[in-house]
Design a protein around this motif. Structure first.
Motif, short mmCIF file in Angstrom:
data_model
loop_
_atom_site.label_atom_id
_atom_site.label_comp_id
_atom_site.label_asym_id
_atom_site.label_seq_id
_atom_site.Cartn_x
_atom_site.Cartn_y
_atom_site.Cartn_z
N ARG A 192 72.95 -18.16 2.83
CA ARG A 192 74.28 -18.03 2.26
C ARG A 192 74.37 -17.01 1.12
N TYR A 193 73.33 -16.23 0.93
CA TYR A 193 73.35 -15.18 -0.09
C TYR A 193 72.65 -13.96 0.45
N GLN A 194 73.06 -12.80 -0.05
CA GLN A 194 72.35 -11.55 0.21
C GLN A 194 72.21 -10.78 -1.09
N TRP A 195 71.32 -9.80 -1.09
CA TRP A 195 71.07 -8.97 -2.26
C TRP A 195 71.42 -7.52 -1.93
N VAL A 196 72.12 -6.87 -2.86
CA VAL A 196 72.50 -5.47 -2.66
C VAL A 196 72.14 -4.67 -3.91
N LEU A 197 71.92 -3.38 -3.73
CA LEU A 197 71.64 -2.50 -4.86
C LEU A 197 72.84 -2.45 -5.80
N ALA A 198 72.59 -2.67 -7.07
CA ALA A 198 73.69 -2.70 -8.05
C ALA A 198 74.40 -1.35 -8.12
N ILE A 226 79.38 4.79 1.11
CA ILE A 226 79.76 4.70 2.53
C ILE A 226 79.29 3.37 3.10
N TYR A 227 78.09 2.97 2.76
CA TYR A 227 77.58 1.64 3.10
C TYR A 227 76.37 1.35 2.24
N THR A 228 76.01 0.08 2.19
CA THR A 228 74.76 -0.33 1.55
C THR A 228 74.19 -1.46 2.38
N ASP A 229 72.87 -1.58 2.41
CA ASP A 229 72.23 -2.63 3.20
C ASP A 229 72.06 -3.89 2.37
N ALA A 230 72.48 -5.01 2.93
CA ALA A 230 72.33 -6.31 2.28
C ALA A 230 71.02 -6.94 2.74
N ARG A 231 70.18 -7.32 1.77
CA ARG A 231 68.83 -7.77 2.10
C ARG A 231 68.62 -9.23 1.72
N SER A 232 67.59 -9.81 2.30
CA SER A 232 67.30 -11.23 2.08
C SER A 232 66.73 -11.49 0.69
N GLY A 256 63.95 -7.85 4.41
CA GLY A 256 64.69 -7.69 5.65
C GLY A 256 66.17 -7.44 5.41
N ILE A 257 66.74 -6.59 6.28
CA ILE A 257 68.17 -6.29 6.20
C ILE A 257 68.95 -7.34 6.98
N MET A 258 69.91 -8.00 6.32
CA MET A 258 70.70 -9.05 6.96
C MET A 258 72.01 -8.50 7.51
N TYR A 259 72.65 -7.62 6.77
CA TYR A 259 73.91 -7.01 7.19
C TYR A 259 73.98 -5.61 6.61
N ARG A 260 74.84 -4.80 7.17
CA ARG A 260 75.24 -3.54 6.56
C ARG A 260 76.63 -3.77 5.96
N PHE A 261 76.74 -3.61 4.65
CA PHE A 261 78.01 -3.78 3.96
C PHE A 261 78.67 -2.41 3.83
N TYR A 262 79.90 -2.29 4.31
CA TYR A 262 80.57 -0.99 4.35
C TYR A 262 81.45 -0.75 3.12
#
Length: 331
Positions: free
Chosen positions: A156-162, A105-111, A118-124
């Motif tokens: 210019r980059y974010q990290w998300v759970l694989a 449904i979504y995942t949080d994009a982190r620094s 820190g959460i930079m964006y919510r990726f839907y």
């Protein structure tokens, strides 16, 4: 309309369930009618299973309701999302990486690749990103680093759970009817409908949400989708669209948008207007956009694959001009 793949066709990682994400607080009814008893409600970003579709009166342009275990809910502010089983970690992503779409449904994009970062964006769910690096943390949790072209300065980059990012197979980006000539795309703004032709044959059609403006003004500033004859100028599987001003007061606070991972973009005007997938509403057939042609993400993917020019899987963007790009007529 493109037919989705059958669940479970390529192993456990490809098993999916159709879920609905509430874009705003939404109400559920005993029947597919706002005049029936209200039986439940959910808040933004809460999710529920979609078990069916029903057409029943609601608004002049949108009569689609979803059937759910909670009751019936109108579709306008519910985003249907294919929610997949947790995805396997891909440690060797190659030199270029791969295209990935959010499979939850979504995942949080982190620094940083850490649940404490820190959460930079919510990726839907359904949004698309270029995965450029993989990392396994000390706890054995896999992470992907994704590229973001906005803002134009670091990080210019974010990290998300694989586990929340599905690798898009090449077959799902392969061209549709690549050798057919005489393609064109027509958009009827009065009907808010886009239609793809091969010669005189209609091969695809879908409702759109075009620009909010009515009058034809400066195409660089007017919110109307401009009329006329144009062509595909640029294609991008993913685009971060934002109008965050660099000076206070340049844009009214209520008009600011900042939308990462917009999927399947087909640009047709130098002002930046495009046909693209939409994850902030599900209400097509009425003007809603800042000049672009909003369509569902599935429709946007079909159009992206069908129009010329043709590019490769490992292309962040595919440039074109009026001599090569599929003609687009907007009236």
């Amino acid at each position: 309309y493109p037919v989705p793949p059958e669940p479970g066709g390529a192993g456990d990682a490809e098993v999916w369930v159709l879920m609905g994400r509430a874009i705003h607080t939404v109400a559920f009814y005993e029947e597919a009618s706002a005049n029936s008893a209200r039986v439940d409600s959910v808040s933004r970003d809460q999710s529920f299973v979609i078990t069916g579709e029903v057409h029943a009166p609601f608004s002049a342009h949108n009569d689609l309701w979803y059937q759910t275990p909670l009751g019936y809910v109108h579709s306008a502010w519910v985003l249907p999302v294919r929610v997949y089983a947790p995805q396997p970690f891909i440690s060797d992503i190659g030199d270029w990486g791969f295209w990935g779409e959010v499979s939850q449904i979504y995942t949080d994009a982190r620094s940083q690749p850490s649940l404490g970062a820190g959460i930079m964006y919510r990726f839907y769910g359904g949004t698309v990103y270029h995965v450029v690096e993989s990392f396994l943390d000390e706890a054995g949790t896999g992470w992907y680093k994704v590229f973001d072209e906005f803002p134009p300065t670091s990080p210019r980059y974010q990290w998300v759970l694989a586990r929340d990012m599905r690798r898009i197979p090449r077959r799902e980006m392969s061209p549709i009817h690549p050798f057919v000539g005489n393609k064109r795309l027509e958009v009827n703004l009065a009907e808010q409908r886009l239609t793809c032709f091969e010669g005189d044959q209609v091969v695809f059609t879908t409702l759109v949400a075009a620009g909010l403006g009515q009058a034809e003004g400066d195409p660089m500033t007017d919110l109307a989708t401009h009329r006329g004859e144009t062509a595909v100028l640029l294609k991008q599987p993913s685009r971060h669209m934002s109008n965050i001003p660099y000076k206070e007061g340049m844009v009214a606070p209520g008009d600011i948008f900042d939308l990462p991972g917009i999927p399947w973009n087909t640009f047709f005007h130098l002002s930046g207007t495009a046909i693209h997938g939409t994850y902030w509403h599900n209400d097509f057939g009425i003007r809603r956009s800042h000049g672009c042609l909003n369509v569902s993400s599935e429709a946007a993917r079909w159009i992206y694959r069908w129009v010329h020019p043709i590019g490769g899987y490992e292309d962040d963007f595919i440039s074109s001009d009026g001599r090569v790009g599929t003609p687009i007529i907007i009236y």
